[in-house]
Scaffold this motif. Sequence first.
Motif, PDB file in Angstrom:
ATOM      1  N   VAL A   1       0.877  -0.989  -0.108  1.00 17.21           N
ATOM      2  CA  VAL A   1       0.086  -0.197   0.003  1.00 17.21           C
ATOM      3  C   VAL A   1       0.831   1.358  -0.072  1.00 17.21           C
ATOM      4  CG1 VAL A   1      -1.762   1.223   1.078  1.00 17.21           C
ATOM      5  CG2 VAL A   1      -2.042  -1.159   1.359  1.00 17.21           C
ATOM      6  N   GLN A   2       0.791   2.086  -1.256  1.00 13.44           N
ATOM      7  CA  GLN A   2       1.796   3.081  -1.222  1.00 13.44           C
ATOM      8  C   GLN A   2       1.095   4.196  -0.530  1.00 13.44           C
ATOM      9  OE1 GLN A   2       2.975   3.928  -5.184  1.00 13.44           O
ATOM     10  NE2 GLN A   2       4.741   5.093  -4.617  1.00 13.44           N
ATOM     11  N   ILE A   3       1.339   4.979   0.606  1.00 13.05           N
ATOM     12  CA  ILE A   3       0.880   6.086   0.981  1.00 13.05           C
ATOM     13  C   ILE A   3       1.281   7.407   0.354  1.00 13.05           C
ATOM     14  CG2 ILE A   3       0.304   7.268   3.202  1.00 13.05           C
ATOM     15  CD1 ILE A   3      -0.671   4.347   3.237  1.00 13.05           C
ATOM     16  N   ILE A   4       0.180   8.167  -0.234  1.00 14.08           N
ATOM     17  CA  ILE A   4       0.835   9.219  -0.983  1.00 14.08           C
ATOM     18  C   ILE A   4       0.122  10.360  -0.350  1.00 14.08           C
ATOM     19  CG2 ILE A   4       0.618  10.349  -3.390  1.00 14.08           C
ATOM     20  CD1 ILE A   4      -0.031   7.270  -4.532  1.00 14.08           C
ATOM     21  N   PRO A   5       1.046  11.565  -0.101  1.00 10.50           N
ATOM     22  CA  PRO A   5       0.558  12.592   0.589  1.00 10.50           C
ATOM     23  C   PRO A   5      -0.491  13.441  -0.558  1.00 10.50           C
ATOM     24  CG  PRO A   5       3.018  12.595   0.747  1.00 10.50           C
ATOM     25  CD  PRO A   5       2.626  11.259  -0.306  1.00 10.50           C
ATOM     26  N   ARG A   6      -1.375  14.180   0.153  1.00  9.68           N
ATOM     27  CA  ARG A   6      -2.213  15.023  -0.468  1.00  9.68           C
ATOM     28  C   ARG A   6      -1.354  16.062  -1.629  1.00  9.68           C
ATOM     29  NH1 ARG A   6      -7.533  13.945   1.112  1.00  9.68           N
ATOM     30  NH2 ARG A   6      -7.673  13.065   3.134  1.00  9.68           N
TER      31      ARG A   6
ATOM     32  N   LEU B   1       1.110  15.762  -3.003  1.00 12.32           N
ATOM     33  CA  LEU B   1       1.453  14.820  -4.373  1.00 12.32           C
ATOM     34  C   LEU B   1       0.327  14.129  -5.159  1.00 12.32           C
ATOM     35  CD1 LEU B   1       4.836  13.235  -2.953  1.00 12.32           C
ATOM     36  CD2 LEU B   1       4.443  15.301  -4.300  1.00 12.32           C
ATOM     37  N   GLY B   2      -0.903  14.668  -4.972  1.00  6.59           N
ATOM     38  CA  GLY B   2      -2.247  14.009  -5.550  1.00  6.59           C
ATOM     39  C   GLY B   2      -2.757  12.677  -4.687  1.00  6.59           C
ATOM     40  N   GLY B   3      -2.388  12.321  -3.560  1.00  8.78           N
ATOM     41  CA  GLY B   3      -2.669  11.277  -3.142  1.00  8.78           C
ATOM     42  C   GLY B   3      -3.977  11.505  -2.008  1.00  8.78           C
ATOM     43  N   ASN B   4      -4.112  10.297  -1.156  1.00 11.66           N
ATOM     44  CA  ASN B   4      -5.118  10.588  -0.164  1.00 11.66           C
ATOM     45  C   ASN B   4      -4.753  10.911   1.175  1.00 11.66           C
ATOM     46  OD1 ASN B   4      -6.979  10.135  -2.202  1.00 11.66           O
ATOM     47  ND2 ASN B   4      -7.534   8.027  -1.354  1.00 11.66           N
ATOM     48  N   GLY B   5      -3.061  11.189   1.170  1.00 11.90           N
ATOM     49  CA  GLY B   5      -2.879  11.518   2.352  1.00 11.90           C
ATOM     50  C   GLY B   5      -2.845   9.938   3.350  1.00 11.90           C
ATOM     51  N   TYR B   6      -3.280  10.378   4.670  1.00 11.33           N
ATOM     52  CA  TYR B   6      -3.545   9.079   5.672  1.00 11.33           C
ATOM     53  C   TYR B   6      -4.990   8.730   5.673  1.00 11.33           C
ATOM     54  CZ  TYR B   6       1.028  10.837   6.424  1.00 11.33           C
ATOM     55  OH  TYR B   6       2.584  11.241   6.383  1.00 11.33           O
ATOM     56  N   ASP B   7      -5.778   8.851   4.579  1.00 16.18           N
ATOM     57  CA  ASP B   7      -7.002   8.452   4.637  1.00 16.18           C
ATOM     58  C   ASP B   7      -7.150   7.308   3.828  1.00 16.18           C
ATOM     59  OD1 ASP B   7     -10.146   8.239   4.663  1.00 16.18           O
ATOM     60  OD2 ASP B   7     -10.144   9.636   2.840  1.00 16.18           O
ATOM     61  N   CYS B   8      -7.005   6.254   4.732  1.00 14.43           N
ATOM     62  CA  CYS B   8      -6.942   4.753   4.272  1.00 14.43           C
ATOM     63  C   CYS B   8      -7.762   3.960   5.180  1.00 14.43           C
ATOM     64  CB  CYS B   8      -5.374   4.390   4.169  1.00 14.43           C
ATOM     65  SG  CYS B   8      -4.456   4.929   5.604  1.00 14.43           S
ATOM     66  N   PRO B   9      -8.966   4.190   5.058  1.00 19.03           N
ATOM     67  CA  PRO B   9      -9.846   3.275   6.205  1.00 19.03           C
ATOM     68  C   PRO B   9      -9.785   1.692   6.348  1.00 19.03           C
ATOM     69  CG  PRO B   9     -11.164   4.315   4.367  1.00 19.03           C
ATOM     70  CD  PRO B   9      -9.749   4.635   4.135  1.00 19.03           C
ATOM     71  N   ASN B  10      -9.647   1.279   4.910  1.00 22.39           N
ATOM     72  CA  ASN B  10      -9.431  -0.213   4.981  1.00 22.39           C
ATOM     73  C   ASN B  10      -8.181  -0.940   5.574  1.00 22.39           C
ATOM     74  OD1 ASN B  10     -11.895  -0.504   3.648  1.00 22.39           O
ATOM     75  ND2 ASN B  10     -10.939  -0.478   1.487  1.00 22.39           N
TER      76      ASN B  10
END
Length: 212
Positions: free
Chosen positions: A54-59, A61-70
Amino acid sequence: MIPPSIHLYKNDLPDNLNLGNIIAIDTETMGLNPHRDRLCLVQISAGDGKAHLVQIIPRALGGNGYDCPNLKRLLEDPVVVKLMHFARFDVAILQHTLGIDITNVKCTKIASKLVRTYTDRHGLAALCRDLLSIELSKQQQTSDWGTAILSEEQKNYAAADVLYLHTLWEKLEKMLIRENRLTLAEHCFAFIPARAKLDLLGYEEPDIFSHR
């Protein structure tokens, strides 16, 4: 050796992915300071030869940051056993970054130190070599895990850090039972989340358990 099956996900685990009740977990970060260095990758395996990255991508850089509920739901599940190597760091970075509490942890490094007192080699590569006759490459250990696109070498390295933990734990657990240290190990494992919180508060030095 059969090549592992590696699945890379952006931002979170997919919905309805069932990984069972015993999972191996590792992390890759930008450094070893949880307050400074961001979490970049979380690796998980169910012990079936598959690695889920699971690649954690900062907001920024276009990602969801730490919004990873699953991912959070899986890590917080008290029923799920989490196998780690040097769990003290991985639990600290996951608890600090994701704002969760992790329980039911087992650490192969602690298990090795408790029972393999005939050696001072307790790193993952040494355990795989000594107990499984598997050579792990550590060439990507200091690579840039914050990059947007992970190389095949990085993915293979990250996967290797979780693919063998189930088998290692099976061997170490038998040794702990043989040497009558399994109960002691379980007490050590139960303390890991608290030890991680102490580290995050800055209690690595001085050690509050020392006489000084």
